[in-house]
Design a protein around this motif. Structure first.
Motif, PDB file in Angstrom:
ATOM      1  N   LEU A 252       0.590  -1.461   0.304  1.00  0.00           N
ATOM      2  CA  LEU A 252      -0.101  -0.429  -0.141  1.00  0.00           C
ATOM      3  C   LEU A 252       0.961   1.198  -0.269  1.00  0.00           C
ATOM      4  O   LEU A 252       1.811   1.681   0.826  1.00  0.00           O
ATOM      5  N   SER A 253       0.499   1.986  -0.827  1.00  0.00           N
ATOM      6  CA  SER A 253       1.439   3.351  -1.000  1.00  0.00           C
ATOM      7  C   SER A 253       0.501   4.341  -1.947  1.00  0.00           C
ATOM      8  O   SER A 253      -0.771   4.154  -2.456  1.00  0.00           O
ATOM      9  N   GLU A 254       1.113   5.095  -2.350  1.00  0.00           N
ATOM     10  CA  GLU A 254       0.813   6.639  -2.545  1.00  0.00           C
ATOM     11  C   GLU A 254       0.575   6.103  -3.974  1.00  0.00           C
ATOM     12  O   GLU A 254      -0.751   6.586  -5.010  1.00  0.00           O
ATOM     13  N   THR A 255       1.048   5.517  -5.172  1.00  0.00           N
ATOM     14  CA  THR A 255       1.207   4.269  -5.848  1.00  0.00           C
ATOM     15  C   THR A 255      -0.319   3.252  -6.265  1.00  0.00           C
ATOM     16  O   THR A 255      -1.061   3.941  -7.130  1.00  0.00           O
ATOM     17  N   THR A 256      -0.178   2.709  -5.782  1.00  0.00           N
ATOM     18  CA  THR A 256      -1.630   1.946  -5.407  1.00  0.00           C
ATOM     19  C   THR A 256      -2.030   2.752  -4.842  1.00  0.00           C
ATOM     20  O   THR A 256      -3.819   1.936  -5.643  1.00  0.00           O
ATOM     21  N   MET A 257      -3.080   3.612  -4.233  1.00  0.00           N
ATOM     22  CA  MET A 257      -3.708   4.341  -4.376  1.00  0.00           C
ATOM     23  C   MET A 257      -4.530   4.971  -5.347  1.00  0.00           C
ATOM     24  O   MET A 257      -5.367   5.022  -5.554  1.00  0.00           O
ATOM     25  N   GLU A 258      -3.869   5.120  -5.791  1.00  0.00           N
ATOM     26  CA  GLU A 258      -3.788   6.173  -7.120  1.00  0.00           C
ATOM     27  C   GLU A 258      -4.025   5.083  -8.159  1.00  0.00           C
ATOM     28  O   GLU A 258      -4.778   5.592  -8.886  1.00  0.00           O
ATOM     29  N   CYS A 259      -3.680   4.470  -8.134  1.00  0.00           N
ATOM     30  CA  CYS A 259      -3.947   3.546  -9.425  1.00  0.00           C
ATOM     31  C   CYS A 259      -5.743   2.708  -8.790  1.00  0.00           C
ATOM     32  O   CYS A 259      -6.463   2.454 -10.046  1.00  0.00           O
ATOM     33  N   HIS A 260      -5.872   2.608  -7.591  1.00  0.00           N
ATOM     34  CA  HIS A 260      -7.324   2.290  -6.950  1.00  0.00           C
ATOM     35  C   HIS A 260      -7.787   3.048  -8.022  1.00  0.00           C
ATOM     36  O   HIS A 260      -9.312   3.269  -7.790  1.00  0.00           O
ATOM     37  N   LYS A 261      -7.576   4.948  -8.050  1.00  0.00           N
ATOM     38  CA  LYS A 261      -8.579   5.867  -8.479  1.00  0.00           C
ATOM     39  C   LYS A 261      -8.834   5.756  -9.157  1.00  0.00           C
ATOM     40  O   LYS A 261     -10.164   5.844  -9.889  1.00  0.00           O
ATOM     41  N   ASP A 262      -7.620   5.309 -10.375  1.00  0.00           N
ATOM     42  CA  ASP A 262      -7.740   4.855 -11.545  1.00  0.00           C
ATOM     43  C   ASP A 262      -8.847   3.869 -12.031  1.00  0.00           C
ATOM     44  O   ASP A 262      -9.661   4.453 -12.744  1.00  0.00           O
ATOM     45  N   ASN A 263      -9.036   2.981 -10.940  1.00  0.00           N
ATOM     46  CA  ASN A 263     -10.293   1.697 -11.361  1.00  0.00           C
ATOM     47  C   ASN A 263     -11.608   2.666 -11.630  1.00  0.00           C
ATOM     48  O   ASN A 263     -12.076   2.047 -12.179  1.00  0.00           O
TER      49      ASN A 263
END
Length: 279
Positions: A252-263
């Motif tokens: 869990l990181s800023e990267t995965t959170m951004e990817c989740h937002k994209d999803n």
């Protein structure tokens, strides 16, 4: 770089960055190199391995898709013939991908002994089931959009190998940059490949290889389950469920959170017609 797997014919290298894999497959008439990456020393290790096993065989370079981490070692193999999808050949954001490589190298003071360029393809894959035969070896390709528009699956039936690109990781949940519905169809396509071919080795773009049919099925089901729960949460406007899905990502990181937002954004757009797709 570490060697994650080797059976004398297939060698899977893993970068320290994002557990990204690069694969070298020794076939009767040629050497196939998949997605050489990341750091110069890691790419050099792959090159040295290729030099050690190549002999007088031709070298082919296969790109699973055009994300910058997967094309970063392209020009380290200047004599290789290149293979990729029509989506890669006509990639609309080539300069953006190259900028990401240059920004990465500048940020970490990385120097490379080869130019940074976007792959030019010698062999272009345009449709599902397209095959190329080199000597006695046949490669079968399937278009794999969803994560990106230009994704490509490769099956080397004679070696029992399925090269999956950025799908079917052991830990990485779906990152949808292109299309949620296409992502689901691509995972179902992968499930069909596992039925249609005697796959003995599945190699994802990030994470661990597997030789276990049960593990291959688990990865298919993990992706489909995540997509289905995301779909239901978006349709219901269930913020709590969406938060749980965000927290389900590994590392869990800023990267995965951004990817989740994209999803979520792409799923909302496809299911509810909300928002405008960002570049």
């Amino acid at each position: 770089m570490m060697i994650q797997f080797s059976n004398g014919k297939v060698t899977v290298f893993q970068s320290v960055l994002f557990q990204t894999t690069s694969t070298v497959i020794q076939l009767d008439e040629f050497i196939l190199v998949v997605d050489p990456n990341w750091l110069p020393s890691e790419i050099q290790e792959i090159k040295e391995h290729v030099d050690a096993v190549q002999g007088d065989k031709a070298c082919y370079l296969l790109f699973t898709h055009g994300d910058f981490d997967h094309i970063i070692g392209y020009k380290a193999f200047p004599d290789a013939k290149t293979i990729g999808s029509a989506g890669l050949q006509h990639h609309p954001k080539r300069e953006h991908k190259l900028k990401l490589i240059r920004d990465f190298d500048a940020t970490y003071y990385v120097t490379r002994g080869y130019p940074v360029e976007f792959p030019e393809l010698d062999i272009v894959i345009e449709e599902d089931g397209q095959q190329i035969t080199i000597g006695a070896t046949t490669l079968t390709f399937y278009l794999a959009p969803g994560h990106t528009e230009d994704g490509l699956f490769t099956v080397i039936e004679s070696a029992g190998v399925f090269v999956a690109g950025d799908y079917l990781s052991d830990f990485e949940l779906p990152f949808i940059y292109h299309s949620a519905s296409a992502y689901e169809q691509t995972i179902r396509k992968a499930a069909q490949i596992l039925i249609d071919y005697p796959i003995q080795l599945l190699i994802p773009g990030h994470g661990q290889y597997t030789t276990s049919p049960a593990e291959m099925d688990r990865r298919v089901n993990m992706a489909l389950d995540h997509l289905e729960r995301l779909k239901q949460a978006v349709l219901a406007g269930d913020e709590q469920a969406l938060e749980q899905l965000k927290l389900a990502h590994g590392f869990l990181s800023e990267t995965t959170m951004e990817c989740h937002k994209d999803n979520v954004r792409i799923m909302q757009q496809e299911l509810l017609g909300e928002g405008v797709k960002e570049d």
